[in-house]
Write an enzyme that holds these catalytic residues in place. Sequence first.
Site, PDB file in Angstrom:
ATOM      1  N   LYS A  71      47.190  37.656  45.607  1.00  0.00           N
ATOM      2  CA  LYS A  71      46.059  36.733  45.685  1.00  0.00           C
ATOM      3  C   LYS A  71      45.716  36.208  44.298  1.00  0.00           C
ATOM      4  CE  LYS A  71      41.986  38.038  45.158  1.00  0.00           C
ATOM      5  NZ  LYS A  71      40.669  38.710  45.143  1.00  0.00           N
ATOM      6  N   SER A 105      37.230  39.312  42.376  1.00  0.00           N
ATOM      7  CA  SER A 105      38.127  38.358  41.724  1.00  0.00           C
ATOM      8  C   SER A 105      38.183  37.104  42.596  1.00  0.00           C
ATOM      9  CB  SER A 105      39.528  38.956  41.567  1.00  0.00           C
ATOM     10  OG  SER A 105      39.506  40.046  40.690  1.00  0.00           O
ATOM     11  N   LYS A 114      39.826  37.317  33.880  1.00  0.00           N
ATOM     12  CA  LYS A 114      40.513  38.153  34.872  1.00  0.00           C
ATOM     13  C   LYS A 114      41.875  37.562  35.231  1.00  0.00           C
ATOM     14  CE  LYS A 114      41.292  41.409  37.850  1.00  0.00           C
ATOM     15  NZ  LYS A 114      40.446  41.741  38.993  1.00  0.00           N
TER      16      LYS A 114
END
Length: 300
Positions: free
Chosen positions: A245, A103, A177
């Site tokens: 994150k 990611s 995502k």
Amino acid sequence: MTQGQYDINTIGIIGTGLMGAPMARRLAEAGYRTRAWNRTPDKIETLREHSIEIAHSANDTATDADLVMVMLSSGPVCDDVLLGNDGVIAHMTPGAILVVMSSIPVETARSQAQAAEAAGIGYLDAPVSGGERGAIDGTLAIMVGGEAATYAQARALFSPLGHAVHVGPAGSGQLAKLANQTIVANTIATVAEALLLAERGGADPGKVRESLLGGFADSTILQVHGERMLKEDFRPGGPAKWQWKDTQTAQALADELSLELPVSRLVDGLFGDLVAHGDGELDHSALIRELRRRNGERPS
């Protein structure tokens, strides 16, 4: 293992942590010749038992590989390994395919795609959702960005790992995502608040959760993470620090697009506080601990 006019037989895997290791095992079990590397050697030795070759460096994974798959922790870490005169891309065989399943920010994926194209390498950004359990069971949701022809060549690779959907050009997988992580993070916060409301109001939160299953409020997060919250079982399937994150990355992109996402910004702050209080290594369902702190309770 044939995709159109392109055969994928040898796969190099970079990153064999919580997600990468079971993904590597599944690919080896599917019949691919698999070679893996990890920065922390003790996380990779057990893979020998699954007929996976151990590479001495990240670049070694690219030697005669038809495809290199990357499952590292962040955009900067990926760039450090992939780019430059002595990066993995420079050691790949022209015509091979690079699949970055980490990611990472959208712009990072796009710049990696440009570097790969300049070297004659196909590129896909293909982040996943489903956590460690999904990686073990081969039920990951895989969101793929990149050229349609490259996706067609690599498509069979994804079958042992889960369900893949090509969503658009390079960077689109990361956009998907971020949408996924926004839903996950915000829903975790909502489920935690609902369980605390039931508990503080005098109801049995476990029974309240059970009563909601099958209704409009039902979700995988209510089912799985709601149970984790009730049992206070926060062994990491998806560590809170990585969830934070991703919420930070989503907020940075929203700011760049002049897009106001007030709920997501609030949840991003909650995850930031959870990490600041030392709970970053716990599962992201541990967000309920931060809500307890805000309500004057000491998490157990």
